[in-house]
Design an enzyme around this catalytic site. Structure first.
Site, PDB file in Angstrom:
ATOM      1  N   GLU A   1       0.848  -1.188   0.000  1.00  0.00           N
ATOM      2  CA  GLU A   1       0.000   0.000   0.000  1.00  0.00           C
ATOM      3  C   GLU A   1       0.886   1.241   0.000  1.00  0.00           C
ATOM      4  O   GLU A   1       1.955   1.270   0.617  1.00  0.00           O
ATOM      5  CB  GLU A   1      -0.892   0.028   1.233  1.00  0.00           C
ATOM      6  CG  GLU A   1      -0.150   0.175   2.550  1.00  0.00           C
ATOM      7  CD  GLU A   1      -1.059   0.465   3.718  1.00  0.00           C
ATOM      8  OE1 GLU A   1      -2.016   1.257   3.552  1.00  0.00           O
ATOM      9  OE2 GLU A   1      -0.826  -0.108   4.795  1.00  0.00           O
TER      10      GLU A   1
ATOM     11  N   ASP B   1      15.240  -3.868  12.001  1.00  0.00           N
ATOM     12  CA  ASP B   1      16.057  -2.877  11.291  1.00  0.00           C
ATOM     13  C   ASP B   1      15.388  -1.513  11.429  1.00  0.00           C
ATOM     14  O   ASP B   1      15.164  -0.799  10.461  1.00  0.00           O
ATOM     15  CB  ASP B   1      16.197  -3.270   9.815  1.00  0.00           C
ATOM     16  CG  ASP B   1      17.248  -2.435   9.072  1.00  0.00           C
ATOM     17  OD1 ASP B   1      18.004  -1.697   9.742  1.00  0.00           O
ATOM     18  OD2 ASP B   1      17.305  -2.510   7.838  1.00  0.00           O
TER      19      ASP B   1
END
Length: 257
Positions: free
Chosen positions: A53, A165
């Site tokens: 998205e 991360d």
């Protein structure tokens, strides 16, 4: 109205690279239903692309940052089967690093944080830096590993569902608040995600940490442990980018022995 799509592509991507990322996004996204952080929704995946998205960026404010902190705590609280556990639907190593040069991320379920961090984070990163450090410098990292294996940094906190991360570039903001992207998701220690946010800074970081602590109080002394949790990403930055990161990692290691 058709949903807007962001297409992330890499010709010649390592086998399974986008499948792994999609599995991580879905796993993190499962926690959103119980108050966890929002995650970019996966709309499709192929060998050389990931369809997500589209996020329309907006500037964050302190209220949004505090809300994200609380939501991140809920994501972590959703848990994982073990330290180093991969996201459901994925087996084998994960990936860590930029899209142009991702490196293998060992994913071996382990019962203890110290064993996981020493064997599956520090050891592979140092192996990739063979020749960068001399014997006396390597001895410093070996001393950190011995402390990890001895359980000096273990606690009672169970494995958390971590992004893996979480630097500020993988934290997007839109009009509704924060959205996680580009994970290296696995079972890890919640303080690793927080330390990664601190490594390069994040908008309204103090509000993020305040919202987190309100939702999930952290054990005393977290500030002294930040360097431990930053050690792996700094080592990997030395692997990927060189420069002063090798020296930075050595300074972090010396503070731990």
């Amino acid at each position: 109205m058709a949903e807007e799509i962001h297409r992330k592509t890499r010709p010649g991507a390592p086998a399974g690279f986008f499948d792994c990322e999609a599995a991580g996004l879905r796993w993190l996204g499962q926690a959103s239903a119980t108050g966890g952080a929002r995650v970019a929704r996966v709309l499709g995946v192929g060998p050389e692309e990931l369809l997500l998205e589209r996020i329309r960026p907006a500037a964050p404010d302190r209220a949004a940052a505090a809300a994200f902190g609380a939501a991140l705590a809920a994501t972590h609280d959703a848990g994982a089967p073990a330290f180093g556990a991969p996201p459901p639907g994925w087996s084998g190593p994960g990936f860590f690093g930029p899209l142009a040069d991702p490196r293998p991320l060992p994913l071996h379920p382990r019962a203890r944080f110290g064993e996981f961090y020493a064997a599956d984070r520090l050891a592979p990163a140092l192996a990739a830096l063979d020749g960068v450090y001399g014997p006396a410098e390597r001895a410093v990292f070996d001393a950190v590993a011995r402390r990890l294996l001895a359980g000096d940094f273990d606690d009672d906190d169970p494995p958390a569902r971590v992004h893996g991360d979480l630097w500020s570039g993988n934290l997007m903001w839109d009009r509704r608040g924060a959205v996680l992207i580009d994970p290296a998701a696995h079972g890890g220690h919640r303080e690793s995600d927080l330390a990664m946010l601190e490594l390069f800074g994040a908008p309204h970081l103090d509000a993020i940490l305040g919202g987190y602590r309100e939702a999930h109080p952290l054990p005393p002394g977290r500030e002294r442990r930040v360097g431990l949790h930053q050690l792996y990403p700094v080592l990997m930055h030395a692997v990927l980018f060189g420069g002063g990161y090798a020296g930075h990692a050595l300074r972090l290691a010396r503070a731990l022995v």
